[in-house]
Design an enzyme around this catalytic site. Structure first.
Site, PDB file in Angstrom:
ATOM      1  N   THR A  75       0.852  -1.195   0.000  1.00  0.00           N
ATOM      2  CA  THR A  75       0.000   0.000   0.000  1.00  0.00           C
ATOM      3  C   THR A  75       0.886   1.243   0.000  1.00  0.00           C
ATOM      4  O   THR A  75       0.695   2.167  -0.805  1.00  0.00           O
ATOM      5  CB  THR A  75      -0.943  -0.004   1.220  1.00  0.00           C
ATOM      6  OG1 THR A  75      -1.808  -1.144   1.105  1.00  0.00           O
ATOM      7  CG2 THR A  75      -1.771   1.254   1.315  1.00  0.00           C
ATOM      8  N   ASN A 154      -5.899  -9.592  -7.769  1.00  0.00           N
ATOM      9  CA  ASN A 154      -6.053 -10.288  -6.495  1.00  0.00           C
ATOM     10  C   ASN A 154      -7.344 -11.086  -6.393  1.00  0.00           C
ATOM     11  O   ASN A 154      -7.417 -12.059  -5.662  1.00  0.00           O
ATOM     12  CB  ASN A 154      -5.961  -9.276  -5.339  1.00  0.00           C
ATOM     13  CG  ASN A 154      -6.728  -8.009  -5.595  1.00  0.00           C
ATOM     14  OD1 ASN A 154      -6.532  -7.339  -6.605  1.00  0.00           O
ATOM     15  ND2 ASN A 154      -7.623  -7.663  -4.695  1.00  0.00           N
ATOM     16  N   GLN A 182       0.407  -9.730  -6.284  1.00  0.00           N
ATOM     17  CA  GLN A 182      -0.144 -11.086  -6.363  1.00  0.00           C
ATOM     18  C   GLN A 182       0.659 -11.987  -7.290  1.00  0.00           C
ATOM     19  O   GLN A 182       0.562 -13.211  -7.211  1.00  0.00           O
ATOM     20  CB  GLN A 182      -1.612 -11.035  -6.821  1.00  0.00           C
ATOM     21  CG  GLN A 182      -2.539 -10.387  -5.820  1.00  0.00           C
ATOM     22  CD  GLN A 182      -2.702 -11.197  -4.533  1.00  0.00           C
ATOM     23  OE1 GLN A 182      -2.387 -12.380  -4.463  1.00  0.00           O
ATOM     24  NE2 GLN A 182      -3.200 -10.541  -3.494  1.00  0.00           N
ATOM     25  N   SER A 202       4.862  -7.091  -2.036  1.00  0.00           N
ATOM     26  CA  SER A 202       4.494  -7.157  -0.626  1.00  0.00           C
ATOM     27  C   SER A 202       5.031  -8.447  -0.016  1.00  0.00           C
ATOM     28  O   SER A 202       4.878  -9.522  -0.604  1.00  0.00           O
ATOM     29  CB  SER A 202       2.968  -7.113  -0.511  1.00  0.00           C
ATOM     30  OG  SER A 202       2.578  -7.230   0.828  1.00  0.00           O
ATOM     31  N   HIS A 204       4.054 -10.178   2.721  1.00  0.00           N
ATOM     32  CA  HIS A 204       3.171 -11.201   3.300  1.00  0.00           C
ATOM     33  C   HIS A 204       2.426 -12.035   2.272  1.00  0.00           C
ATOM     34  O   HIS A 204       1.816 -13.042   2.616  1.00  0.00           O
ATOM     35  CB  HIS A 204       2.224 -10.587   4.343  1.00  0.00           C
ATOM     36  CG  HIS A 204       1.121  -9.730   3.817  1.00  0.00           C
ATOM     37  ND1 HIS A 204      -0.187 -10.167   3.759  1.00  0.00           N
ATOM     38  CD2 HIS A 204       1.108  -8.459   3.353  1.00  0.00           C
ATOM     39  CE1 HIS A 204      -0.961  -9.177   3.295  1.00  0.00           C
ATOM     40  NE2 HIS A 204      -0.193  -8.133   3.038  1.00  0.00           N
ATOM     41  N   THR A 241      13.584   4.747  10.752  1.00  0.00           N
ATOM     42  CA  THR A 241      14.381   3.547  11.050  1.00  0.00           C
ATOM     43  C   THR A 241      13.657   2.321  10.497  1.00  0.00           C
ATOM     44  O   THR A 241      12.450   2.157  10.693  1.00  0.00           O
ATOM     45  CB  THR A 241      14.597   3.426  12.581  1.00  0.00           C
ATOM     46  OG1 THR A 241      15.210   4.633  13.012  1.00  0.00           O
ATOM     47  CG2 THR A 241      15.471   2.237  12.926  1.00  0.00           C
ATOM     48  N   CYS A 326     -15.118  -6.562   1.873  1.00  0.00           N
ATOM     49  CA  CYS A 326     -16.025  -6.545   3.020  1.00  0.00           C
ATOM     50  C   CYS A 326     -15.559  -5.451   3.975  1.00  0.00           C
ATOM     51  O   CYS A 326     -14.479  -5.536   4.523  1.00  0.00           O
ATOM     52  CB  CYS A 326     -15.983  -7.887   3.720  1.00  0.00           C
ATOM     53  SG  CYS A 326     -17.176  -8.016   5.029  1.00  0.00           S
TER      54      CYS A 326
HETATM   55  N1  PMP Z   1      -1.974  -4.683  -4.293  1.00  0.00           N
HETATM   56  C1  PMP Z   1      -2.595  -5.859  -4.391  1.00  0.00           C
HETATM   57  C2  PMP Z   1      -2.908  -6.412  -5.741  1.00  0.00           C
HETATM   58  C3  PMP Z   1      -2.952  -6.572  -3.241  1.00  0.00           C
HETATM   59  O1  PMP Z   1      -3.573  -7.742  -3.348  1.00  0.00           O
HETATM   60  C4  PMP Z   1      -2.636  -6.020  -1.971  1.00  0.00           C
HETATM   61  C5  PMP Z   1      -2.978  -6.745  -0.682  1.00  0.00           C
HETATM   62  N2  PMP Z   1      -4.314  -7.160  -0.599  1.00  0.00           N
HETATM   63  C6  PMP Z   1      -1.979  -4.777  -1.919  1.00  0.00           C
HETATM   64  C7  PMP Z   1      -1.665  -4.147  -3.099  1.00  0.00           C
HETATM   65  C8  PMP Z   1      -1.609  -4.125  -0.609  1.00  0.00           C
HETATM   66  O2  PMP Z   1      -0.518  -4.788  -0.007  1.00  0.00           O
HETATM   67  P1  PMP Z   1      -0.168  -4.609   1.537  1.00  0.00           P
HETATM   68  O3  PMP Z   1      -1.072  -5.536   2.280  1.00  0.00           O
HETATM   69  O4  PMP Z   1       1.275  -5.028   1.631  1.00  0.00           O
HETATM   70  O5  PMP Z   1      -0.342  -3.184   1.892  1.00  0.00           O
END
Ligand code: PMP
Length: 387
Positions: A75, A154, A182, A202, A204, A241, A326
């Site tokens: 994000t 996504n 993704q 990203s 995670h 940091t 949601c």
């Molecule tokens: N872009 C896409 C296509 C995503 O699927 C997501 C996460 N749902 C994000 C951006 C945002 O990533 P983050 O959770 O690291 O802020």
């Protein structure tokens, strides 16, 4: 995979389970004391750890490590990238207008640091692919466009023809930002092969921790105005940091993801879709006629609402999600499916199933068996017959 006992996790596009490699790297980093900006031995050790992670993340997308800026997630990477303030080859080249595809993640559709009136939406086909014919016409209107198109969606998993899009954007003196969140770790994300100027990823979604991400640059395109201003961390692109443990975990996950063969995931996903079609031949699988990620299925059957099906899956120990965003308990219709021209009633039924490298055959069998029972019961309810 490890999950809540006895459960099967099919929501990898929301977040992937933490990889063991990432956990180990984070534990190692947490044992160190030191600020990466300090010159003493402690600081240098932390700095080395971070630079190793930077190399690993750079390698995932074929970039030069010095072009990787760590952020708090994608994000923030998207917000950093979507700015009018650009420099190309050392010259100020502000962008007049931002073009985003209609199916972008909300963090792109929000328009970053552009005023709302300077953001334009680009249409997609019924298959969820950017209208390539409409692109040159839209870009012709402005001198220096910035374009943001995701590599893979996504919700549907549909993959965009980024290399073709890059050619069109560059012919119009544009800069191309690609949200590869993704796609990373699932399909090739080589920044040069795709022709992207900027790429967001990203941690995670790759099996790293939440709260870390990166904006990656290629070549001469620079962002002239940081989003977070202050210290000179991250070559002046992002002050503050660094979250070293998360960055170390991100690096380890990037390497592990790069080495993962996704053909097994693709075979499991295909078997899962056959199972859905076998149980409910009327099921619509969105984007199934175009190139998709190997791990994602978004489907619906007419007359069944997603929120009901998701709760039924959950009660049966299976985590899936809806194709709809949601917020505060209210299910909103999916803007991605709306942009693809999907009927609103059918879109309300969209269920997203996303797999990952540790998804098992047994989990897929369990999903299919559960869908057989859940779908039959929901369809009976709809036709007024007691289930
Ligand atoms: N872009 C896409 C296509 C995503 O699927 C997501 C996460 N749902 C994000 C951006 C945002 O990533 P983050 O959770 O690291 O802020």
């Amino acid at each position: 995979m490890k999950s809540v006992t006895g459960r099967a996790y099919f929501d990898w596009n929301a977040t992937a389970p933490l990889r063991e490699e990432a956990r180990a790297a984070m534990t190692g980093a947490l044992a160190l004391t030191g600020n990466a900006s300090s010159v003493h031995a402690e600081g240098r050790a932390v700095h080395r750890l971070m630079e190793e992670a930077r190399e690993r993340v750079a390698h995932l997308v074929g970039a030069d490590p010095k072009n990787v800026t760590f952020t708090s997630g994608a994000t923030e990477a998207n917000m950093l990238a979507l700015t009018p303030a650009f420099e190309v080859a050392g010259r100020k080249e502000p962008r007049d207008r931002l073009f985003v595809s209609a199916i972008e993640h909300p963090s792109v559709r929000a328009g970053g640091r552009f005023p709302t009136k300077s953001v334009e939406t680009l249409p997609v086909t019924s298959g969820g692919v950017l209208h390539l014919n409409a692109l040159p016409l839209a870009l012709k209107k402005v001198a220096r466009p910035l374009v943001s198109v995701m590599l893979a969606n996504n919700e549907t998993g549909v993959v965009q023809p980024i290399a073709q899009i890059a050619e069109i954007v560059h012919a119009a003196s544009g800069v191309l930002h690609v949200d590869a969140v993704q796609a990373a770790g699932k399909i090739d994300c080589d920044i040069a092969r795709h022709g992207a100027d900027l790429m967001s990823i990203s941690s995670h979604k790759l099996g790293g921790p939440q709260g870390a991400g990166a904006l990656v640059r290629r070549g001469d395109v620079h962002i002239a105005e940081p989003l977070i201003k202050g210290g000179r961390q991250e070559r002046g692109q992002r002050a503050g940091t660094e979250n070293v443990a998360a960055i170390a975990g991100f690096g380890a996950a990037a390497t592990a993801a790069k080495l993962t063969d996704t053909r097994r995931t693709a075979a499991l996903r295909d078997r899962l879709e056959q199972g859905i079609k076998g149980a409910t031949p009327q099921a619509v699988i969105f984007g199934d006629r175009v190139t998709r990620l190997p791990n994602t299925t978004l489907f619906a059957i007419p007359g069944v609402k997603a929120e009901i099906a998701i709760i039924a899956f959950d009660l049966n120990g299976i985590a899936v999600s809806s194709g709809s965003a949601c917020s505060s308990g209210k299910v909103q219709p999916s803007e991605v499916l709306a942009a693809m021209g999907v009927d609103a009633a059918l879109a309300r039924g969209a269920i997203r199933v996303s797999l990952g490298h540790s998804t098992t055959d047994a989990e897929v069998d369990r999903f299919v068996e559960t869908w057989n029972i859940v779908a039959r019961s929901l369809l009976k309810e709809r036709s007024g017959v007691a289930a």
